[in-house]
Design a protein around this motif. Structure first.
Motif, mmCIF file in Angstrom:
data_model
loop_
_atom_site.group_PDB
_atom_site.id
_atom_site.type_symbol
_atom_site.label_atom_id
_atom_site.label_comp_id
_atom_site.label_asym_id
_atom_site.label_seq_id
_atom_site.Cartn_x
_atom_site.Cartn_y
_atom_site.Cartn_z
ATOM 1 N N GLU A 265 11.976 5.513 1.104
ATOM 2 C CA GLU A 265 11.302 6.719 1.556
ATOM 3 C C GLU A 265 11.735 7.953 0.766
ATOM 4 O OE1 GLU A 265 12.200 7.008 5.675
ATOM 5 O OE2 GLU A 265 10.901 5.326 6.253
ATOM 6 N N GLU A 266 12.849 7.843 0.038
ATOM 7 C CA GLU A 266 13.409 9.008 -0.649
ATOM 8 C C GLU A 266 12.673 9.255 -1.966
ATOM 9 O OE1 GLU A 266 16.956 6.819 1.274
ATOM 10 O OE2 GLU A 266 15.058 6.324 0.347
ATOM 11 N N GLY A 267 11.476 9.805 -1.847
ATOM 12 C CA GLY A 267 10.632 9.996 -3.017
ATOM 13 C C GLY A 267 11.179 10.976 -4.023
ATOM 14 N N TYR A 268 12.211 11.769 -3.635
ATOM 15 C CA TYR A 268 12.762 12.739 -4.580
ATOM 16 C C TYR A 268 13.478 12.076 -5.744
ATOM 17 C CZ TYR A 268 16.613 12.061 -1.207
ATOM 18 O OH TYR A 268 17.544 11.523 -0.344
ATOM 19 N N TYR B 251 8.634 14.736 -3.429
ATOM 20 C CA TYR B 251 8.728 15.336 -2.105
ATOM 21 C C TYR B 251 7.402 15.199 -1.355
ATOM 22 C CZ TYR B 251 13.323 17.616 -2.255
ATOM 23 O OH TYR B 251 14.663 17.861 -2.263
ATOM 24 N N ARG B 252 6.280 15.408 -2.061
ATOM 25 C CA ARG B 252 4.979 15.291 -1.409
ATOM 26 C C ARG B 252 4.691 13.840 -1.015
ATOM 27 N NH1 ARG B 252 1.217 16.670 -5.146
ATOM 28 N NH2 ARG B 252 2.631 17.491 -6.715
ATOM 29 N N MET B 253 5.175 12.890 -1.819
ATOM 30 C CA MET B 253 5.036 11.485 -1.437
ATOM 31 C C MET B 253 5.683 11.240 -0.080
ATOM 32 S SD MET B 253 5.851 9.396 -4.943
ATOM 33 C CE MET B 253 5.890 7.824 -4.072
ATOM 34 N N GLY B 254 6.927 11.697 0.066
ATOM 35 C CA GLY B 254 7.624 11.499 1.326
ATOM 36 C C GLY B 254 6.940 12.190 2.483
ATOM 37 N N ALA B 255 6.420 13.388 2.222
ATOM 38 C CA ALA B 255 5.771 14.157 3.280
ATOM 39 C C ALA B 255 4.476 13.507 3.750
ATOM 40 C CB ALA B 255 5.489 15.578 2.788
ATOM 41 N N ARG B 256 3.850 12.712 2.887
ATOM 42 C CA ARG B 256 2.546 12.129 3.215
ATOM 43 C C ARG B 256 2.613 10.620 3.439
ATOM 44 N NH1 ARG B 256 -1.504 15.682 -0.713
ATOM 45 N NH2 ARG B 256 -0.412 17.671 -0.404
ATOM 46 N N GLY B 257 3.813 10.125 3.671
ATOM 47 C CA GLY B 257 3.956 8.727 4.066
ATOM 48 C C GLY B 257 3.931 7.721 2.949
ATOM 49 N N PHE B 258 4.095 8.165 1.687
ATOM 50 C CA PHE B 258 4.174 7.238 0.561
ATOM 51 C C PHE B 258 5.626 6.835 0.327
ATOM 52 C CE2 PHE B 258 0.052 8.974 -0.134
ATOM 53 C CZ PHE B 258 -0.646 8.052 -0.897
ATOM 54 N N LYS B 259 5.812 5.651 -0.199
ATOM 55 C CA LYS B 259 7.143 5.178 -0.549
ATOM 56 C C LYS B 259 7.235 4.949 -2.051
ATOM 57 C CE LYS B 259 8.233 3.106 3.915
ATOM 58 N NZ LYS B 259 8.721 1.888 4.627
ATOM 59 N N LEU B 260 8.460 4.722 -2.519
ATOM 60 C CA LEU B 260 8.720 4.555 -3.947
ATOM 61 C C LEU B 260 9.448 3.238 -4.166
ATOM 62 C CD1 LEU B 260 8.475 6.025 -6.686
ATOM 63 C CD2 LEU B 260 10.688 7.082 -6.225
ATOM 64 N N GLU C 64 0.828 -1.200 0.000
ATOM 65 C CA GLU C 64 0.000 0.000 0.000
ATOM 66 C C GLU C 64 0.870 1.262 0.000
ATOM 67 O OE1 GLU C 64 -3.349 0.092 -0.157
ATOM 68 O OE2 GLU C 64 -3.371 -2.099 -0.322
ATOM 69 N N LYS C 65 0.276 2.372 -0.403
ATOM 70 C CA LYS C 65 0.885 3.707 -0.348
ATOM 71 C C LYS C 65 2.266 3.749 -0.997
ATOM 72 C CE LYS C 65 0.045 6.736 2.734
ATOM 73 N NZ LYS C 65 -0.053 7.580 3.944
ATOM 74 N N ILE C 66 2.326 3.325 -2.266
ATOM 75 C CA ILE C 66 3.581 3.404 -3.000
ATOM 76 C C ILE C 66 3.331 3.939 -4.412
ATOM 77 C CG2 ILE C 66 4.723 1.512 -1.756
ATOM 78 C CD1 ILE C 66 4.200 -0.205 -4.319
ATOM 79 N N GLY C 67 4.398 4.433 -4.992
ATOM 80 C CA GLY C 67 4.494 4.630 -6.424
ATOM 81 C C GLY C 67 5.539 3.652 -6.935
ATOM 82 N N VAL C 68 5.481 3.327 -8.212
ATOM 83 C CA VAL C 68 6.413 2.369 -8.792
ATOM 84 C C VAL C 68 7.129 3.015 -9.974
ATOM 85 C CG1 VAL C 68 6.675 0.140 -9.949
ATOM 86 C CG2 VAL C 68 5.032 0.387 -8.065
ATOM 87 N N ASN C 69 8.435 3.062 -9.920
ATOM 88 C CA ASN C 69 9.265 3.582 -11.008
ATOM 89 C C ASN C 69 10.021 2.428 -11.655
ATOM 90 O OD1 ASN C 69 10.655 6.947 -10.492
ATOM 91 N ND2 ASN C 69 9.310 6.169 -12.065
ATOM 92 N N SER C 70 10.125 2.436 -12.972
ATOM 93 C CA SER C 70 10.872 1.373 -13.648
ATOM 94 C C SER C 70 12.095 1.934 -14.369
ATOM 95 C CB SER C 70 9.964 0.606 -14.619
ATOM 96 O OG SER C 70 9.275 1.481 -15.489
ATOM 97 N N TYR C 71 12.956 1.026 -14.772
ATOM 98 C CA TYR C 71 14.285 1.343 -15.302
ATOM 99 C C TYR C 71 14.189 1.923 -16.717
ATOM 100 C CZ TYR C 71 19.345 0.618 -15.837
ATOM 101 O OH TYR C 71 20.686 0.800 -15.990
ATOM 102 N N VAL C 72 14.958 2.991 -16.967
ATOM 103 C CA VAL C 72 14.959 3.628 -18.286
ATOM 104 C C VAL C 72 16.386 3.830 -18.779
ATOM 105 C CG1 VAL C 72 14.309 5.655 -19.634
ATOM 106 C CG2 VAL C 72 12.772 4.825 -17.844
#
Length: 252
Positions: free
Chosen positions: A91-94, A130-139, A40-48
């Motif tokens: 946690e480092e959403g940046y 940054y907003r992800m990190g501030a609101r408890g989301f992870k990446l 829960e509460k994540i975004g997913v980034n893939s390799y480019v």
């Protein structure tokens, strides 16, 4: 603004953002959906991978693209932070890059999408991170079945100027005490000296090699680098009374 318009029209449970200059495998969507379903509460980034010269792959089957582009490929810039080998979401959403990222649609809506005051090129996605990190989301970062290839194309003439303006907007919005320099965290040089303790369980201490980098000279009072076995694992902001988010909470 264009992405927010698309988000408002979204009807699916998952929203995937994909830049138009990327080529992705047939397994790309399934890989993102599976990663999102795992927690829960994540975004997913893939390799480019990026390419440094123009190459025509229009008629090349996806399985053959890597071989065709091998001599001009530039690895994902987040490789050196060991992000794609992390077993857990970070946690480092940046580190978020919106060229190939996915969210549950409800989560992206809860994060209020992109800040439309960022005009032109750059950092509307850094701000979202940054907003992800501030609101408890992870990446979470994924590579298997989701590697994309960014095809080389000419850059707009005003890209650098727009990037500078948007970084200044980031600096002011998040009260980043970095003077007037442009320091995208995803491209920080890793010029560090690790001081390890012989006692198991003690935290790794890291000092910045200030002589090696003008960039790190500016960052020294504000960041802590976590290093394990010589690999940079995390960049963390050090809290100070001057460094608070607009919400009044200490900045991650």
């Amino acid at each position: 603004a264009a992405r927010n318009m698309g988000l408002r029209q979204a009807r699916g449970a998952v929203t995937i953002l994909l830049d138009s200059d990327l080529v992705v495998p047939p397994t790309f969507v399934a890989a993102h959906v599976a990663a999102l379903a795992a927690e829960e509460k994540i975004g997913v980034n893939s390799y480019v991978y990026r390419t440094e010269t123009p190459m025509d792959v229009a008629n090349v089957p996806f399985g053959g693209i890597h071989a065709v582009l091998a001599d001009v490929l530039i690895p994902d810039h987040r490789d050196r932070f060991n992000l794609f080998e992390r077993p857990d979401a970070i946690e480092e959403g940046y580190f978020l890059d919106s060229n190939a990222v996915s969210f549950r649609t409800k989560d992206l809506m809860a994060l209020e999408g992109f800040d439309e005051t960022f005009i032109g090129w750059g950092h509307e996605d850094t701000d979202l991170g940054y907003r992800m990190g501030a609101r408890g989301f992870k990446l979470r970062f994924i590579k298997t079945d989701a590697v994309a290839y960014h095809l080389h194309h000419p850059l707009v003439e005003n890209k650098e100027a727009e990037q500078q303006v948007n970084w200044e907007r980031m600096r002011l919005k998040w009260r980043l005490q970095l003077d007037d320099i442009y320091v995208p965290l995803g491209t920080l040089p890793i010029e560090i000296a690790a001081i390890r303790s012989d006692q198991p369980g003690e935290p790794v201490q890291v000092r910045l090699d200030l002589k090696a980098s003008q960039t790190l000279r500016f960052l020294a009072p504000y960041v802590q680098l976590d290093v394990t076995d010589g690999i940079l694992q995390a960049i963390r902001w050090c809290q100070s009374p001057e460094r608070v988010m607009p919400t009044g909470q200490p900045q991650p």
